[in-house]
Design a protein around this motif. Structure first.
Motif, PDB file in Angstrom:
ATOM      1  N   UNK A   1       0.870  -1.281   0.081  1.00 57.09           N
ATOM      2  CA  UNK A   1       0.073  -0.003  -0.013  1.00 57.09           C
ATOM      3  C   UNK A   1       0.741   1.268   0.036  1.00 57.09           C
ATOM      4  N   UNK A   2       2.215   1.121   0.023  1.00 57.64           N
ATOM      5  CA  UNK A   2       3.065   2.134  -0.079  1.00 57.64           C
ATOM      6  C   UNK A   2       2.881   3.206  -1.295  1.00 57.64           C
ATOM      7  N   UNK A   3       2.961   4.552  -1.329  1.00 58.04           N
ATOM      8  CA  UNK A   3       2.796   5.275  -2.420  1.00 58.04           C
ATOM      9  C   UNK A   3       4.145   5.282  -3.263  1.00 58.04           C
ATOM     10  N   UNK A   4       4.119   5.451  -4.485  1.00 57.55           N
ATOM     11  CA  UNK A   4       5.393   5.483  -5.546  1.00 57.55           C
ATOM     12  C   UNK A   4       4.849   6.283  -6.629  1.00 57.55           C
ATOM     13  N   UNK A   5       5.967   6.645  -7.307  1.00 61.34           N
ATOM     14  CA  UNK A   5       5.931   7.300  -8.600  1.00 61.34           C
ATOM     15  C   UNK A   5       7.170   6.675  -9.431  1.00 61.34           C
ATOM     16  N   UNK A   6       6.790   6.402 -10.598  1.00 60.65           N
ATOM     17  CA  UNK A   6       7.716   5.813 -11.480  1.00 60.65           C
ATOM     18  C   UNK A   6       7.723   6.446 -13.069  1.00 60.65           C
ATOM     19  N   UNK A   7       8.797   7.097 -13.076  1.00 54.76           N
ATOM     20  CA  UNK A   7       8.984   7.931 -14.457  1.00 54.76           C
ATOM     21  C   UNK A   7      10.044   7.500 -15.321  1.00 54.76           C
ATOM     22  N   UNK A   8      10.001   7.802 -16.742  1.00 54.26           N
ATOM     23  CA  UNK A   8      11.057   7.521 -17.449  1.00 54.26           C
ATOM     24  C   UNK A   8      10.722   7.848 -18.830  1.00 54.26           C
ATOM     25  N   UNK A   9      11.660   8.122 -19.724  1.00 57.19           N
ATOM     26  CA  UNK A   9      11.629   8.420 -21.049  1.00 57.19           C
ATOM     27  C   UNK A   9      11.855   7.402 -21.941  1.00 57.19           C
TER      28      UNK A   9
ATOM     29  N   UNK B   1      15.482   7.369 -15.883  1.00 52.84           N
ATOM     30  CA  UNK B   1      14.507   6.735 -15.208  1.00 52.84           C
ATOM     31  C   UNK B   1      14.690   7.131 -13.576  1.00 52.84           C
ATOM     32  N   UNK B   2      13.432   7.266 -13.118  1.00 52.73           N
ATOM     33  CA  UNK B   2      13.246   7.809 -11.787  1.00 52.73           C
ATOM     34  C   UNK B   2      12.272   7.099 -10.743  1.00 52.73           C
ATOM     35  N   UNK B   3      12.297   6.517  -9.664  1.00 46.40           N
ATOM     36  CA  UNK B   3      11.614   5.893  -9.065  1.00 46.40           C
ATOM     37  C   UNK B   3      11.432   6.090  -7.529  1.00 46.40           C
ATOM     38  N   UNK B   4      10.500   6.729  -7.074  1.00 46.07           N
ATOM     39  CA  UNK B   4      10.294   7.571  -5.876  1.00 46.07           C
ATOM     40  C   UNK B   4       9.300   6.805  -4.948  1.00 46.07           C
ATOM     41  N   UNK B   5       9.480   6.890  -3.710  1.00 53.92           N
ATOM     42  CA  UNK B   5       8.514   6.397  -2.778  1.00 53.92           C
ATOM     43  C   UNK B   5       7.592   7.498  -2.273  1.00 53.92           C
ATOM     44  N   UNK B   6       6.971   8.449  -3.277  1.00 52.10           N
ATOM     45  CA  UNK B   6       5.926   9.306  -2.888  1.00 52.10           C
ATOM     46  C   UNK B   6       5.015   9.223  -4.067  1.00 52.10           C
ATOM     47  N   UNK B   7       3.870   9.702  -4.032  1.00 55.81           N
ATOM     48  CA  UNK B   7       2.899  10.033  -5.126  1.00 55.81           C
ATOM     49  C   UNK B   7       3.068  11.163  -5.683  1.00 55.81           C
ATOM     50  N   UNK B   8       3.704  11.478  -6.594  1.00 55.06           N
ATOM     51  CA  UNK B   8       3.895  12.868  -7.060  1.00 55.06           C
ATOM     52  C   UNK B   8       2.556  13.284  -7.671  1.00 55.06           C
ATOM     53  N   UNK B   9       2.207  14.870  -7.546  1.00 52.49           N
ATOM     54  CA  UNK B   9       1.147  15.322  -7.999  1.00 52.49           C
ATOM     55  C   UNK B   9       0.977  15.416  -9.692  1.00 52.49           C
ATOM     56  N   UNK B  10      -0.220  15.435 -10.075  1.00 50.31           N
ATOM     57  CA  UNK B  10      -0.300  15.344 -11.548  1.00 50.31           C
ATOM     58  C   UNK B  10       0.521  16.661 -12.065  1.00 50.31           C
TER      59      UNK B  10
END
Length: 360
Positions: free
Chosen positions: A169-177, A272-281
């Motif tokens: 249930x932990x929040x996350x954000x994964x981003x990449x190009x 590529x970035x992976x964070x333990x936080x739910x980034x805002x839109x």
């Protein structure tokens, strides 16, 4: 002037609202894409070691240099933006041009929630403090910004670590190009069977805890920004090009597996970035825009400095005055001299009259 050893200062105006940021953001790493139109590479150290960045308060902010190519006249520098507020602009300054040792600190550019940051310009090194580097060699080539990872089906592996562990249930954000070499399927990022982001049928596809979310075309031969956000309330959001394209309800399972990047994928992956936080839109949209040099950053005036005397604007004015302008300046100088002479003579006359009155 922040440092007398550095001879050039470039103004950088940051406009959070234009980039899409809709709420105050404590920390936001942003890229400066430097070219011959924005900086003088003949004055810049070959490795960018002389670069310093100051924030709106005039104090140094953290940065690191991803890449510098003096011959091509291109460089990418990452800066830790702090206190970004859509209510107004901020002015940062880029200093360079001197004999100075590097103070770049990649780990300090990202906030504490960032678990993994790969730009592939230094092989598979993790730019965060966690050191979650890719195991083995990484094939790289010119990419989205600096170098990117080139994949042909075999995945890159990042070993499991305590810093990558996540509770259920932990929040996350994964981003990449991503830049697919051809239309096809592939997994861009995965952790066991609990979390994955990939491509299927030319679209972005995410799987979280057995729930699939899909949507948004990803064209081959072009760079596209993808993001997957898991909210604390169990909502999963999929973004393509900074825009929300899919949403689902899924509980993120506990994650302790290794990370696989690019399994079955042919093409390039970058940033590529992976964070333990739910980034805002708005945060996701701003990353998709600002990484390309759009919206967030505008380059302003440049000043040069010699010793402790600032010459930039003064010399620009002097070297651009026309003959007519010099005539006007000369007339003004004559009028100033006459005015000073009148003031002196009048003052002397008044003083003499007062003395004579007293004597009388």
């Amino acid at each position: 002037w922040f440092d007398d050893k550095l001879s050039v200062r470039k103004e950088i105006v940051v406009n959070p609202k234009t980039a899409g940021i809709t709420a105050p953001t404590a920390a936001f790493p942003f890229a400066l894409r430097l070219s011959e139109q924005t900086v003088a590479f003949e004055d810049l150290a070959e490795d960018g070691a002389d670069i310093r960045i100051t924030g709106p308060d005039g104090k140094r902010v953290e940065h690191y240099v991803e890449s510098v190519d003096p011959k091509a006249g291109l460089a990418v520098v990452w800066v830790r933006g702090a206190g970004l507020n859509p209510g107004g602009n901020q002015t940062y300054r880029l200093y360079y041009g001197g004999d100075a040792k590097s103070v770049a600190n990649p780990a300090a550019v990202f906030d504490g929630s960032e678990l993994l940051a790969l730009d592939f310009s230094d092989g598979g090194a993790d730019r965060t403090k966690n050191g979650n580097a890719v195991q083995g060699q990484v094939q790289t080539g010119p990419g989205f910004a600096g170098q990117s990872a080139r994949l042909s089906g075999a995945p890159l592996r990042i070993a499991a670590s305590t810093s990558l562990n996540a509770a259920a249930g932990a929040p996350f954000t994964l981003m990449t190009w991503v830049n697919p070499a051809q239309a096809g399927d592939g997994v861009l990022f995965s952790r066991g069977s609990g979390l994955s982001l990939g491509l299927a049928g030319g679209q972005a596809v995410a799987r979280v805890g057995g729930v699939q979310v899909a949507g948004g075309p990803v064209a081959p031969g072009a760079w596209t920004h993808l993001a997957l956000v898991g909210r604390a309330g169990g909502q999963v959001e999929l973004y393509v090009g900074g825009r929300l394209v899919g949403r689902g309800q899924a509980a993120t399972p506990a994650l302790a597996e290794e990370v696989l990047v690019g399994q079955g994928f042919n093409g390039q992956i970058d940033n590529l970035r992976y964070a333990a936080a739910d980034r805002a839109p708005g945060y996701v949209a701003a990353v998709a825009a600002s990484d390309q040099g759009r919206g967030l950053v505008t380059f302003g005036a440049e000043q040069t400095r010699s010793g402790k005397f600032e010459l930039g604007y003064f010399m620009t004015v002097i070297t651009n005055v026309t003959i007519e302008g010099w005539v006007v300046i000369g007339l003004c100088a004559v009028m100033l001299a006459l005015a000073v002479w009148v003031m002196i003579t009048k003052s002397a006359l008044v003083s003499r009259i007062e003395k004579q009155n007293e004597a009388f």
